[in-house]
Write a protein that holds these residues in place. Sequence first.
Motif, PDB file in Angstrom:
ATOM      1  N   TRP A  88       0.801  -1.215   0.000  1.00  0.00           N
ATOM      2  CA  TRP A  88       0.000   0.000   0.000  1.00  0.00           C
ATOM      3  C   TRP A  88       0.837   1.270   0.000  1.00  0.00           C
ATOM      4  CZ3 TRP A  88      -4.535  -1.064   3.976  1.00  0.00           C
ATOM      5  CH2 TRP A  88      -5.341  -2.087   3.460  1.00  0.00           C
ATOM      6  N   VAL A 110      -8.752  -0.417  10.359  1.00  0.00           N
ATOM      7  CA  VAL A 110      -7.910  -0.857   9.252  1.00  0.00           C
ATOM      8  C   VAL A 110      -6.457  -0.556   9.590  1.00  0.00           C
ATOM      9  CG1 VAL A 110      -7.403  -0.603   6.793  1.00  0.00           C
ATOM     10  CG2 VAL A 110      -9.765  -0.453   7.608  1.00  0.00           C
ATOM     11  N   GLY A 114      -0.452  -2.450   4.460  1.00  0.00           N
ATOM     12  CA  GLY A 114      -1.291  -3.326   3.665  1.00  0.00           C
ATOM     13  C   GLY A 114      -0.563  -3.881   2.466  1.00  0.00           C
ATOM     14  N   SER A 116      -1.851  -5.896  -1.229  1.00  0.00           N
ATOM     15  CA  SER A 116      -3.005  -6.332  -2.010  1.00  0.00           C
ATOM     16  C   SER A 116      -2.579  -7.055  -3.277  1.00  0.00           C
ATOM     17  CB  SER A 116      -3.890  -5.136  -2.387  1.00  0.00           C
ATOM     18  OG  SER A 116      -4.572  -4.641  -1.256  1.00  0.00           O
ATOM     19  N   SER A 130      -6.532  -8.809   0.038  1.00  0.00           N
ATOM     20  CA  SER A 130      -5.722  -7.837   0.776  1.00  0.00           C
ATOM     21  C   SER A 130      -5.437  -8.318   2.191  1.00  0.00           C
ATOM     22  CB  SER A 130      -6.427  -6.474   0.847  1.00  0.00           C
ATOM     23  OG  SER A 130      -6.593  -5.921  -0.436  1.00  0.00           O
ATOM     24  N   SER A 132      -3.984  -6.656   5.871  1.00  0.00           N
ATOM     25  CA  SER A 132      -3.771  -5.370   6.532  1.00  0.00           C
ATOM     26  C   SER A 132      -3.357  -5.603   7.982  1.00  0.00           C
ATOM     27  CB  SER A 132      -5.057  -4.530   6.472  1.00  0.00           C
ATOM     28  OG  SER A 132      -4.952  -3.368   7.259  1.00  0.00           O
TER      29      SER A 132
END
Length: 239
Positions: A88, A110, A114, A116, A130, A132
């Motif tokens: 991320w 959240v 992260g 993904s 994803s 996190s």
Amino acid sequence: MVNRVNLDQVLEELDATSELEELQGTIEALRDAFLVDHMVYHWVDSAGDQYGCGTYSDEWRERWVSQNYQRVDPVILGCFQRFHPVDWKRLDWSSKAARQFMVEAQEYGVGNQGFSIPIRGPNGQFALYSVSHSCDDATWAEFTAENSRDLILIAHFFNRKALEFEPGRQPESSRALSPREVDAMTLLAMGYSRAQTAETLSISEHTLRVYIESARFKLGALNTTHAVARAMSRGLIVV
């Protein structure tokens, strides 16, 4: 974070699921096994219908939908343009809307980190898997370095299983790859460069390029990364 995952067991459990709803329990078990805060799978099928399962709170999911955050979320916007997994931090968070979105997302639990994995399926299907977590950059870098290959494989198996439950889905036809094409795609999926792949297979880079282009054509892929992703999602290669 310590990876305690028995990958073979995970894949066997995925194969054993018989209903779409069972994937929720699977993704919760994966979250616990990888010792991260959240795992999420988001699928948009060929008709535009959406399905999601994951460990974000109900409040955040409702907030995301009600605010139409798919137009703002840098993870959605960035991954839709990619065929390869992305951390991320490498996405575009420069706009005021994106920064505000991240602040709010963290308020709903959240993680600040992260990773993904975008997945393309047949007939325009698009999915994201994803992971996190809340931790410092060094801890996250160590986690992704140790677990990214397993997560990529799990994501594609997860997506393949979800596709089995898509209403009215027709069996996906694909041309078989040759043994050499499988070898080349497998090494590239493992992160080998073209030079390393050619050396490992004891062939020239020119010959390797022929194998890659042949596999890409058979898979209907836009580029090499797309070809690797399609080969994995169809179970033609296993990393």
